[in-house]
Design a protein around this motif. Structure first.
Motif, PDB file in Angstrom:
ATOM      1  N   LEU A 146       0.824  -1.208   0.000  1.00 49.46           N
ATOM      2  CA  LEU A 146       0.000   0.000   0.000  1.00 49.46           C
ATOM      3  C   LEU A 146       0.856   1.256   0.000  1.00 49.46           C
ATOM      4  CD1 LEU A 146      -2.701  -1.171   2.531  1.00 49.46           C
ATOM      5  CD2 LEU A 146      -3.188  -0.415   0.217  1.00 49.46           C
ATOM      6  N   PHE A 147       1.957   1.225   0.746  1.00 46.04           N
ATOM      7  CA  PHE A 147       2.820   2.407   0.837  1.00 46.04           C
ATOM      8  C   PHE A 147       3.778   2.538  -0.342  1.00 46.04           C
ATOM      9  CE2 PHE A 147       1.123   2.736   5.017  1.00 46.04           C
ATOM     10  CZ  PHE A 147       1.261   4.077   5.356  1.00 46.04           C
ATOM     11  N   LYS A 148       3.686   1.638  -1.301  1.00 48.19           N
ATOM     12  CA  LYS A 148       4.387   1.832  -2.567  1.00 48.19           C
ATOM     13  C   LYS A 148       3.724   2.929  -3.394  1.00 48.19           C
ATOM     14  CE  LYS A 148       7.791  -1.228  -2.935  1.00 48.19           C
ATOM     15  NZ  LYS A 148       9.168  -0.888  -3.324  1.00 48.19           N
ATOM     16  N   ASP A 186      -1.837   9.086   5.842  1.00 45.30           N
ATOM     17  CA  ASP A 186      -3.193   9.193   6.371  1.00 45.30           C
ATOM     18  C   ASP A 186      -4.212   8.650   5.371  1.00 45.30           C
ATOM     19  OD1 ASP A 186      -4.849   9.817   8.452  1.00 45.30           O
ATOM     20  OD2 ASP A 186      -5.075  11.922   7.924  1.00 45.30           O
ATOM     21  N   GLU A 187      -4.039   8.981   4.087  1.00 45.23           N
ATOM     22  CA  GLU A 187      -4.956   8.512   3.049  1.00 45.23           C
ATOM     23  C   GLU A 187      -4.862   6.999   2.876  1.00 45.23           C
ATOM     24  OE1 GLU A 187      -5.260  12.238  -0.077  1.00 45.23           O
ATOM     25  OE2 GLU A 187      -3.444  11.008  -0.080  1.00 45.23           O
ATOM     26  N   ILE A 188      -3.656   6.477   2.917  1.00 43.08           N
ATOM     27  CA  ILE A 188      -3.456   5.037   2.732  1.00 43.08           C
ATOM     28  C   ILE A 188      -4.084   4.258   3.880  1.00 43.08           C
ATOM     29  CG2 ILE A 188      -1.710   3.212   2.722  1.00 43.08           C
ATOM     30  CD1 ILE A 188       0.080   5.198   1.141  1.00 43.08           C
ATOM     31  N   LEU A 189      -3.812   4.680   5.106  1.00 45.69           N
ATOM     32  CA  LEU A 189      -4.356   3.960   6.257  1.00 45.69           C
ATOM     33  C   LEU A 189      -5.879   4.082   6.306  1.00 45.69           C
ATOM     34  CD1 LEU A 189      -1.624   4.950   8.857  1.00 45.69           C
ATOM     35  CD2 LEU A 189      -1.994   2.677   7.892  1.00 45.69           C
ATOM     36  N   SER A 190      -6.406   5.236   5.931  1.00 44.33           N
ATOM     37  CA  SER A 190      -7.863   5.410   5.905  1.00 44.33           C
ATOM     38  C   SER A 190      -8.512   4.537   4.838  1.00 44.33           C
ATOM     39  CB  SER A 190      -8.211   6.885   5.649  1.00 44.33           C
ATOM     40  OG  SER A 190      -7.810   7.689   6.742  1.00 44.33           O
ATOM     41  N   ALA A 215      11.296 -11.381  10.800  1.00 45.87           N
ATOM     42  CA  ALA A 215      12.676 -11.226  11.263  1.00 45.87           C
ATOM     43  C   ALA A 215      13.025  -9.744  11.413  1.00 45.87           C
ATOM     44  CB  ALA A 215      13.645 -11.923  10.313  1.00 45.87           C
ATOM     45  N   PRO A 216      12.339  -9.035  12.326  1.00 45.30           N
ATOM     46  CA  PRO A 216      12.528  -7.584  12.470  1.00 45.30           C
ATOM     47  C   PRO A 216      13.842  -7.229  13.151  1.00 45.30           C
ATOM     48  CG  PRO A 216      11.096  -8.396  14.201  1.00 45.30           C
ATOM     49  CD  PRO A 216      11.371  -9.573  13.295  1.00 45.30           C
ATOM     50  N   LEU A 217      14.179  -5.940  13.092  1.00 46.73           N
ATOM     51  CA  LEU A 217      15.377  -5.451  13.781  1.00 46.73           C
ATOM     52  C   LEU A 217      15.156  -5.387  15.286  1.00 46.73           C
ATOM     53  CD1 LEU A 217      16.466  -2.686  11.268  1.00 46.73           C
ATOM     54  CD2 LEU A 217      17.875  -4.613  11.993  1.00 46.73           C
ATOM     55  N   ASN A 218      13.962  -5.034  15.702  1.00 49.78           N
ATOM     56  CA  ASN A 218      13.576  -5.173  17.102  1.00 49.78           C
ATOM     57  C   ASN A 218      12.054  -5.297  17.164  1.00 49.78           C
ATOM     58  OD1 ASN A 218      12.272  -2.657  17.217  1.00 49.78           O
ATOM     59  ND2 ASN A 218      13.806  -1.695  18.527  1.00 49.78           N
ATOM     60  N   LEU A 219      11.488  -5.470  18.339  1.00 48.16           N
ATOM     61  CA  LEU A 219      10.054  -5.724  18.464  1.00 48.16           C
ATOM     62  C   LEU A 219       9.243  -4.496  18.876  1.00 48.16           C
ATOM     63  CD1 LEU A 219       9.930  -9.261  20.153  1.00 48.16           C
ATOM     64  CD2 LEU A 219       9.756  -8.678  17.729  1.00 48.16           C
ATOM     65  N   PHE A 220       9.895  -3.344  19.041  1.00 46.81           N
ATOM     66  CA  PHE A 220       9.175  -2.156  19.510  1.00 46.81           C
ATOM     67  C   PHE A 220       9.022  -1.092  18.423  1.00 46.81           C
ATOM     68  CE2 PHE A 220      10.465  -4.170  23.390  1.00 46.81           C
ATOM     69  CZ  PHE A 220       9.420  -3.927  24.258  1.00 46.81           C
ATOM     70  N   SER A 221       9.807  -1.174  17.392  1.00 50.18           N
ATOM     71  CA  SER A 221       9.792  -0.135  16.370  1.00 50.18           C
ATOM     72  C   SER A 221       8.557  -0.240  15.484  1.00 50.18           C
ATOM     73  CB  SER A 221      11.045  -0.240  15.498  1.00 50.18           C
ATOM     74  OG  SER A 221      11.130  -1.548  14.936  1.00 50.18           O
ATOM     75  N   TYR A 222       8.090   0.917  15.007  1.00 55.01           N
ATOM     76  CA  TYR A 222       7.087   0.983  13.948  1.00 55.01           C
ATOM     77  C   TYR A 222       7.815   1.432  12.688  1.00 55.01           C
ATOM     78  CZ  TYR A 222       3.033   2.400  11.207  1.00 55.01           C
ATOM     79  OH  TYR A 222       2.098   2.523  10.210  1.00 55.01           O
ATOM     80  N   SER A 223       7.658   0.679  11.604  1.00 55.94           N
ATOM     81  CA  SER A 223       8.473   0.908  10.416  1.00 55.94           C
ATOM     82  C   SER A 223       8.247   2.300   9.832  1.00 55.94           C
ATOM     83  CB  SER A 223       8.171  -0.146   9.353  1.00 55.94           C
ATOM     84  OG  SER A 223       8.905   0.118   8.174  1.00 55.94           O
ATOM     85  N   ASN A 224       9.358   2.989   9.537  1.00 53.99           N
ATOM     86  CA  ASN A 224       9.289   4.302   8.897  1.00 53.99           C
ATOM     87  C   ASN A 224       8.712   4.225   7.496  1.00 53.99           C
ATOM     88  OD1 ASN A 224      10.411   5.769  11.057  1.00 53.99           O
ATOM     89  ND2 ASN A 224      12.476   5.180  10.445  1.00 53.99           N
ATOM     90  N   ARG A 225       8.698   3.030   6.916  1.00 59.18           N
ATOM     91  CA  ARG A 225       8.105   2.866   5.593  1.00 59.18           C
ATOM     92  C   ARG A 225       6.606   3.153   5.610  1.00 59.18           C
ATOM     93  NH1 ARG A 225      11.745  -1.650   6.104  1.00 59.18           N
ATOM     94  NH2 ARG A 225      13.129  -1.924   4.301  1.00 59.18           N
ATOM     95  N   TYR A 226       5.981   3.046   6.791  1.00 63.81           N
ATOM     96  CA  TYR A 226       4.525   3.109   6.904  1.00 63.81           C
ATOM     97  C   TYR A 226       4.042   4.384   7.603  1.00 63.81           C
ATOM     98  CZ  TYR A 226       5.442  -1.890   6.201  1.00 63.81           C
ATOM     99  OH  TYR A 226       5.898  -3.095   5.727  1.00 63.81           O
ATOM    100  N   GLY A 227       4.734   5.500   7.385  1.00 61.23           N
ATOM    101  CA  GLY A 227       4.346   6.720   8.074  1.00 61.23           C
ATOM    102  C   GLY A 227       4.957   6.761   9.465  1.00 61.23           C
ATOM    103  N   ASP A 228       4.335   7.481  10.367  1.00 56.77           N
ATOM    104  CA  ASP A 228       4.868   7.548  11.723  1.00 56.77           C
ATOM    105  C   ASP A 228       3.859   7.007  12.738  1.00 56.77           C
ATOM    106  OD1 ASP A 228       3.010   9.604  12.349  1.00 56.77           O
ATOM    107  OD2 ASP A 228       4.418  11.165  11.752  1.00 56.77           O
ATOM    108  N   ASN A 230       5.367  -4.537  -5.926  1.00 54.35           N
ATOM    109  CA  ASN A 230       4.287  -3.878  -6.650  1.00 54.35           C
ATOM    110  C   ASN A 230       3.441  -3.040  -5.700  1.00 54.35           C
ATOM    111  OD1 ASN A 230       5.053  -5.142  -9.020  1.00 54.35           O
ATOM    112  ND2 ASN A 230       3.656  -6.854  -8.725  1.00 54.35           N
ATOM    113  N   LYS A 231       3.014  -1.881  -6.158  1.00 54.60           N
ATOM    114  CA  LYS A 231       2.126  -1.071  -5.335  1.00 54.60           C
ATOM    115  C   LYS A 231       0.714  -1.633  -5.413  1.00 54.60           C
ATOM    116  CE  LYS A 231       0.817   2.567  -8.650  1.00 54.60           C
ATOM    117  NZ  LYS A 231       0.833   4.021  -8.914  1.00 54.60           N
ATOM    118  N   PHE A 232      -0.068  -1.347  -4.389  1.00 57.72           N
ATOM    119  CA  PHE A 232      -1.435  -1.857  -4.315  1.00 57.72           C
ATOM    120  C   PHE A 232      -2.358  -0.707  -3.933  1.00 57.72           C
ATOM    121  CE2 PHE A 232      -5.080  -3.569  -2.087  1.00 57.72           C
ATOM    122  CZ  PHE A 232      -5.459  -4.642  -2.886  1.00 57.72           C
ATOM    123  N   ASP A 233      -3.518  -0.688  -4.561  1.00 55.39           N
ATOM    124  CA  ASP A 233      -4.538   0.321  -4.264  1.00 55.39           C
ATOM    125  C   ASP A 233      -5.885  -0.374  -4.279  1.00 55.39           C
ATOM    126  OD1 ASP A 233      -6.441   2.421  -4.334  1.00 55.39           O
ATOM    127  OD2 ASP A 233      -4.966   3.768  -5.234  1.00 55.39           O
TER     128      ASP A 233
END
Length: 551
Positions: A131-133, A140-144, A175-188, A432-435
Motif C-alpha cells: 500500500l505504501f508503494k 493518512d490517506e493510505i491507512l484510511s 525477522a525484524p530489527l527489534n520488536l518495539f519499532s514501527y516501520s518508517n516505511r509506513y508513516g509515523d 508492486n504497489k497496491f490500491d
C-alpha cells in the motif's frame, strides 16, 4: 517497572523504563547489557562523539542528554573485553534501518474510541508495504483506505502483517530489527495510532502480527547483544533458522521479559485488539521440525504469553504450517486446511471428487477456533494469485464465486488477503504497489458477489455464531455438496457444485433462495430458483452454488 522482575522474566512493562524517555529537559536513555563492561551513546545530540553511560549493579546503563530531541538518531557502543560493537536500541520505537540507528520519536496520542468487544468474524489481511508503494497518497490517506475498504466489504477486523522495522524488503517485516519499532516505511506512530482509533470508531478490530520466533541477523541488532547472547541461542546448530534469521532463545529470562513487554506495549500503547503469532511451529518444535521434538521451554512460554493476552481482554491468534492439534489455547489458529480447496480448484473438474474426504472434513469438523480462508501465501505461491489459481481461463469467476460460497458457509471465522475479494489477476509481489480502488486486471463482478456473500455471513447467525451447527446431507452427485447450517430455530440449506456438470435435486424442504451465483447481477446465467416447495427441483448450474432459507 521493577528491574528485578525484568531480570527474572516476570516483567511485561520494560518499555516504560528502557529506551529513550522524555525528561523536563532532554531525554534519559536506559539500556540493559549486564555482560558489557562499558557502554557509550553516540548520536546527533553528541555530534556522534561518544559519551559514557553509568552502569548499575543490575546491568542497566543510563545517561541523560539535555540536548536530545525528537528526530535525533543515536546508537549504543558496547564494550565486551577488547571488542566494541555498535548496537541499535532494542526498545527503539523508530529505527533508521539504512543507518542502523535508533530515532527519537513522539509517540503521544490521545485515543478517543474504545476497543471493540464484538466477535471476530471476517478478517482482512493487509501488507502495508504494498500500500505504501503508492507514493501519490499520504500515510493518512493510505491507512484510511484500509478502513474504507473494510466497511465496504463487510470486514469486522483488520489484520496487519508485521509493522516492526526490517531491512530486507522481501522479508515483509518478518525477522525484524527489534520488536518495539514501527516501520518508517509506513508513516509515523501518530498516523498509526490515529488509524487504530478510527478503526475502533467504525466498530472494526485491529490485529497486529508480531514475529516473536526470530529476528534480523545484522550485528547491529539483537544478536550477541552484550557479548553473551541474552536474546539468542548459544549453539550454532540452533542459532539460525532455515531462513537465515536468528532464533529467539525463549528459555532465557531477558528474552522472555523483552517479548512479554513488546506484546504488552502493542496492547496498551496502541490499543490493538489482538496479537497474531506467525509460524508457531518454529516455536513449538526445534527448528520448526516436529521430528526434532517439542521445544518445551518455548511452548511453555507461548502458553504463558497467551494467558497474559487473554487476561488483558485481547485476542491471541496464530498461524501453523500443517494441521494444528496442539493444546495451547489460542482463540484462533490459521493452518493449512484450506489448501485442499485450492488444490482441488487448480485441478481438472473430472478429478475433483478425489478431494471428497478433505471437503467433507472441512464441512463436518471446522469450529469457531479454526481461522479459515486464504492468506498472502496463497496469493503468491506458485506465482499465481488466488484468482489465477482457478482452473481454465474463462470460468474463473464462476469457480471463485462458489469457492466464496463454500468458505463463507462452513463453520469458522474467515480471513482473506487484500485483493482476493476483488479477483485480482496479478501475482502478489512485495515490489508492486497496491490500491484498493485501482486494479489493472481483476475479475469483473467478483467483488459484487463477495460483498453479498460476506454480508449474508455477517447477518446470519446460522453461518457466523460459534454455537451454530452443521449437518452434511446425503445427496447423489459428483463433487456436489449439500449441508444445513442451523442456529436455534433457524435453518439454511447450502448447495455447492465444484464441477462443470449441472444438477437437478429434489428439494427436501420448502425453501426461499437467498443468494445464487447464477444471478445476473453477478454476471451469471440468470438460472436461479427463487421460492420452492418440498419436492420441487433445485437447479444448480456448472460451478454454481446457492443458499436457501428453510421455511
Amino acid at each position: 517497572m521493577n528491574t528485578r522482575d525484568y531480570l527474572e522474566a516476570k516483567s511485561f512493562d520494560g518499555y516504560k523504563f528502557f529506551g529513550a524517555h522524555k525528561k523536563d529537559k532532554g531525554y534519559i536513555f536506559r539500556l540493559l547489557a549486564p555482560n558489557a563492561s562499558e557502554a557509550y551513546i553516540i548520536g546527533d545530540f553528541t555530534n556522534w562523539e561518544r559519551q559514557a553511560m553509568r552502569k548499575y549493579s543490575t546491568g542497566v546503563f543510563s545517561i541523560t542528554i539535555d540536548q536530545a530531541k525528537i528526530g535525533d538518531s543515536y546508537q549504543f557502543i558496547l564494550r565486551d573485553g577488547e571488542s566494541k560493537v555498535k548496537k541499535i536500541d532494542p526498545f527503539a520505537k523508530s529505527i533508521d534501518y539504512r543507518e542502523k540507528a535508533a530515532v527519537i520519536c513522539d509517540g503521544s496520542y490521545k485515543f478517543k474510541s474504545k476497543k471493540i468487544k464484538t466477535d471476530v468474524r471476517n478478517i482482512l489481511q493487509v501488507f502495508l508495504g504494498s500500500l505504501f508503494k503508492n507514493e501519490e497518497k499520504s500515510a493518512d490517506e493510505i491507512l484510511s483506505s484500509i478502513i474504507d475498504h473494510s466497511l465496504d466489504n463487510n470486514y469486522d477486523t483488520i489484520f496487519l502483517m508485521p509493522v516492526n522495522e526490517y531491512q530486507n524488503y522481501k522479508s515483509m517485516g518478518y525477522a525484524p530489527l527489534n520488536l518495539f519499532s514501527y516501520s518508517n516505511r509506513y508513516g509515523d506512530i501518530g498516523f498509526f495510532k490515529k488509524f487504530i482509533d478510527l478503526a475502533h470508531k467504525n466498530k472494526i478490530k485491529v490485529l497486529v502480527e508480531i514475529d516473536i520466533g526470530e529476528f534480523d541477523p545484522d550485528n547491529a541488532g539483537l544478536i550477541n547483544f552484550d557479548g553473551n547472547n541474552i536474546y539468542n541461542y548459544d549453539y550454532d546448530d540452533i542459532l539460525y533458522n532455515y531462513h537465515g534469521s536468528i532464533n529467539f532463545d525463549l528459555s532465557k529470562d531477558l528474552a522472555k521479559s523483552y517479548i512479554q513487554s513488546a506484546v504488552n506495549y502493542y496492547l496498551k500503547e496502541y490499543k490493538v485488539d489482538g496479537i497474531y503469532f506467525p509460524a508457531i511451529e518454529n516455536i513449538l518444535y526445534w527448528q520448526g521440525d516436529k521430528n526434532r521434538g517439542i521445544n518445551k521451554e518455548s511452548s511453555e512460554f507461548l502458553s504463558k504469553l497467551n494467558t497474559h493476552i487473554k487476561e488483558s481482554k485481547a485476542l491471541s491468534l496464530a498461524s501453523f504450517s500443517g494441521e494444528y492439534n496442539y493444546d495451547i489455547d489460542f482463540d484462533m489458529v490459521f493452518d493449512n486446511k484450506t489448501k485442499a480447496c485450492l488444490n482441488m480448484l487448480k485441478d481438472q473438474p473430472i478429478k475433483r471428487d478425489y478431494y471428497k474426504n478433505f471437503i467433507t472434513d472441512l464441512i463436518n469438523k471446522s469450529t469457531s477456533t479454526n481461522l479459515l480462508g486464504f492468506s498472502y501465501v496463497d496469493s503468491f505461491l506458485n506465482e499465481a494469485s488466488l484468482a489465477m489459481k482457478m482452473y481454465s481461463d474463462d470460468k474463473k469467476l464462476e469457480q471463485l464465486k462458489t469457492l466464496f460460497t463454500f468458505m463463507y458457509t462452513i463453520k469458522s471465522p474467515k480471513m482473506l488477503f487484500m485483493g482476493d475479494d476483488s479477483g485480482d489477476l496479478k501475482t502478489f509481489s512485495v515490489y508492486n504497489k497496491f490500491d484498493f480502488k485501482n486494479f489493472d486486471n481483476n475479475i469483473e463482478e467478483l467483488n459484487t458477489y463477495y460483498k453479498d456473500i460476506s454480508d449474508l455471513f455477517i447477518k446470519e447467525n446460522c453461518l457466523n455464531d460459534k454455537d451454530s451447527e452443521v449437518s452434511l446431507l446425503d445427496i447423489e452427485g459428483y463433487s456436489l455438496y449439500a449441508y444445513k447450517r442451523s442456529f436455534k430455530n433457524h435453518n439454511l440449506l447450502v448447495i455447492v457444485n465444484f464441477t462443470d456438470i449441472d444438477y437437478e435435486i429434489k428439494s427436501p424442504y420448502d425453501l426461499e433462495e437467498l443468494i445464487n451465483t447464477e444471478d445476473l447481477k453477478y454476471k451469471g446465467s440468470g438460472n436461479i430458483n427463487g421460492s420452492l416447495k418440498k419436492g420441487d427441483n433445485i437447479y444448480i448450474m456448472p460451478f454454481g452454488s446457492a443458499i436457501f432459507r428453510i421455511k
